[in-house]
Design an enzyme around this catalytic site. Structure first.
Site, PDB file in Angstrom:
ATOM      1  N   VAL A   1      -4.421 -19.869 -21.687  1.00 60.40           N
ATOM      2  CA  VAL A   1      -5.284 -20.887 -21.072  1.00 60.40           C
ATOM      3  C   VAL A   1      -5.280 -22.193 -21.862  1.00 60.40           C
ATOM      4  O   VAL A   1      -5.934 -23.146 -21.458  1.00 60.40           O
ATOM      5  CB  VAL A   1      -6.751 -20.403 -20.942  1.00 60.40           C
ATOM      6  CG1 VAL A   1      -6.840 -19.179 -20.069  1.00 60.40           C
ATOM      7  CG2 VAL A   1      -7.380 -20.147 -22.313  1.00 60.40           C
ATOM      8  N   GLU A   2      -4.590 -22.224 -22.980  1.00 62.81           N
ATOM      9  CA  GLU A   2      -4.577 -23.459 -23.772  1.00 62.81           C
ATOM     10  C   GLU A   2      -3.162 -24.052 -23.775  1.00 62.81           C
ATOM     11  O   GLU A   2      -2.769 -24.705 -22.820  1.00 62.81           O
ATOM     12  CB  GLU A   2      -5.121 -23.186 -25.176  1.00 62.81           C
ATOM     13  CG  GLU A   2      -6.581 -22.694 -25.101  1.00 62.81           C
ATOM     14  CD  GLU A   2      -7.245 -22.525 -26.452  1.00 62.81           C
ATOM     15  OE1 GLU A   2      -7.325 -23.495 -27.211  1.00 62.81           O
ATOM     16  OE2 GLU A   2      -7.698 -21.398 -26.756  1.00 62.81           O
TER      17      GLU A   2
END
Lengths: 346, 346
Positions: A133-134
């Site tokens: 998610v990053e």
């Protein structure tokens, strides 16, 4: 403790230097001013060469798979070392699970992340790079990227002399840690701890007195006014699920110990006035409201507006001076540099 | 023209200063070195106060609706003033229609954007802020944001003295233009134009000779080696749809004139070695390949590998020195600051 502070509060009208000294003596037991030199970090001697390389890597968006995000994206050095979002936005516009903590003075935290799952900044630096998610990247892809640019290879060789194939993921993290170790922000509170009576306003001293007296200091102490221990959020009374979402059990995910359910690292409070929104959930934008929630949930105290305002005045005195950071100039990519991929997952 | 250059190429073995002077005389007719002072811009006197404010605004992610993007996101000053992506990633992970041009030296372009639809940088600055695929914000929301922070209000008042309610969208754009006007990058080519014979390698001089002789200079001339006129992409032979997508008719969208179909502003070539991928489509990563595509599509010339390499050596001499940029420290948001919205559209 309480009696001391009440004494001090009662004597503020006199503002005797004796009272100031008593408050400072007590505060000095609980807090430490920032060091005047770059702190040493474990297993990673901080050198100028590492700092300069680490600064470049910190700003380099090619560390992410998409080419969109660098460390700086979520640890923005123009806005208090965080991103001022509820939770960070990452690869594919996904939202992270927790509010991004500030990188400023983070080297002085006992451990990194809200749940302390990284023991230091070099361990921390590897997390977001790989989190789906990053930055959604892989160590292998990062190493191909770094080795594709001769200038990086040369800088790694200089920063890590004598190593075989130093242009690697681990050393990237070490260089970033070295740069981050320089991000100290001396604040009025440090001047005051160091003996300058004029550095804190009367309101801030009153807030400090309350901070000590009420027991905020039990968790938020030390050089970073927090950042060094783990405590349950909602020790006395759990806040609502809007502030403390049920799905995030904090340090329990690290230790798998029932006692660690909803346990988090006490937030380090330096520069807290710059790093809204608050809590691991990033749900509260108003610092005074955050202080009141803390007082109620952790101490069972319903803070008056005036007392909360005083504590905020104290917290404002933790806003420090940023080191001057000049933007690095990054090497140009080559034919061997992996191309940015916005649609792919690693 | 051709005969002159052939003469020069023939004489490189001698490397007489007379030949160097001839090449310089011709080059000086076609190009100008960067000015040594900040260029004046229309209707916007550049002052230190505007530059400092403009730098803050350039770096402030709160200019975007999501709080994720600042001007710096796509005009990254660590990577040549652009984002090194095929096309930029904006609000909601949408992709922009065209490759982000560099902001470096952009003040010297005749007009802004690939189709020249903004007459200057203050007009340009308003575009991405409002574009749904970029920052997705509105002027009204930006003005609420700016006015919510007393420090910004004070800085606008200082930068735009005597104005009624100066903290507005137009002045934001003017301040950003003032900052961007400082982003000049003097390069070895400038030193050479200014008389330093040693500033260009023999290979770069050979490439310059070819650049002049083949006719690249017909479109890429002036102080920015381009950036000042509009030309059809595929003048002699249209490149494939991978490089020149059929759906993007360039300046036609601005003028609605059939003659302007697939017409684009000639790319300014300063720092081109840092700003891959190339063309408005951002489809070509290799500068030598880009040069060969240009030679074929615009001039009908099939360039040898050696000649393309020489031209690239000349283009490398356009890579300039970045001004030293220290990161600004931005004001903290207040209770009145609009909160970042990642899910909403304006």
């Amino acid at each position: 403790m309480r009696s001391l502070t009440i004494l001090l509060l009662a004597s503020t009208a006199l503002a005797t230097s004796a009272a100031a000294d008593d408050l400072r003596d007590y505060a000095t037991d609980m807090f430490q001013p920032l060091p005047s030199t770059i702190p040493a970090v474990a297993d990673n001697p901080v050198t100028d060469e590492k700092i300069e390389l680490g600064k470049m890597l910190f700003f380099d968006p090619r560390v992410s798979l998409s080419g969109v995000f660098s460390c700086y994206s979520c640890h923005n050095l123009t806005t208090g070392g965080d991103d001022n979002l509820e939770t960070s936005v990452g690869h594919g516009w996904q939202k992270g699970p927790r509010n991004a903590p500030t990188v400023l003075n983070a080297v002085l935290n006992e451990a990194q992340f809200w749940d302390g799952r990284a023991e230091d900044l070099k361990a921390q630096a590897k997390g977001p790079v790989q989190a789906g998610v990053e930055m959604a990247n892989t160590p292998e892809n990062v190493e191909v990227m770094l080795n594709s640019m001769p200038q990086y290879v040369s800088l790694f060789e200089t920063a890590f002399p004598g190593e075989d194939a130093p242009t690697n993921f681990d050393n990237m993290a070490k260089a970033i840690e070295a740069f981050e170790a320089t991000l100290l922000t001396p604040a009025p509170f440090d001047s005051w701890l160091n003996g300058d009576d004029t550095a804190l306003t009367a309101k801030a001293r009153e807030g400090l007195g309350l901070f000590l007296d009420l027991g905020c200091v039990s968790c938020h102490s030390g050089v970073n006014v927090g950042g060094h221990g783990y405590y349950p959020f909602g020790l006395i009374e759990k806040p609502g699920a809007d502030v403390l979402p049920e799905g995030d059990k904090g340090r329990f995910a690290v230790t798998e110990t029932v006692d660690d359910e909803y346990v988090f690292r006490a937030a380090p409070l330096r520069n807290v006035s710059l790093t809204a929104p608050y809590f691991h959930s990033g749900k509260v934008w108003d610092l005074k409201v955050a202080v009141q929630i803390m007082a109620e949930s952790q101490l069972g105290e319903e803070l008056s507006d005036e007392d909360a305002t005083s504590i905020v005045a104290f917290l404002d005195s933790l806003t420090g001076e940023m080191p001057e950071i000049t933007l690095p100039v990054l090497p140009a990519e080559t034919a061997d540099t992996p191309r940015p991929k916005q649609d792919a997952l690693p």
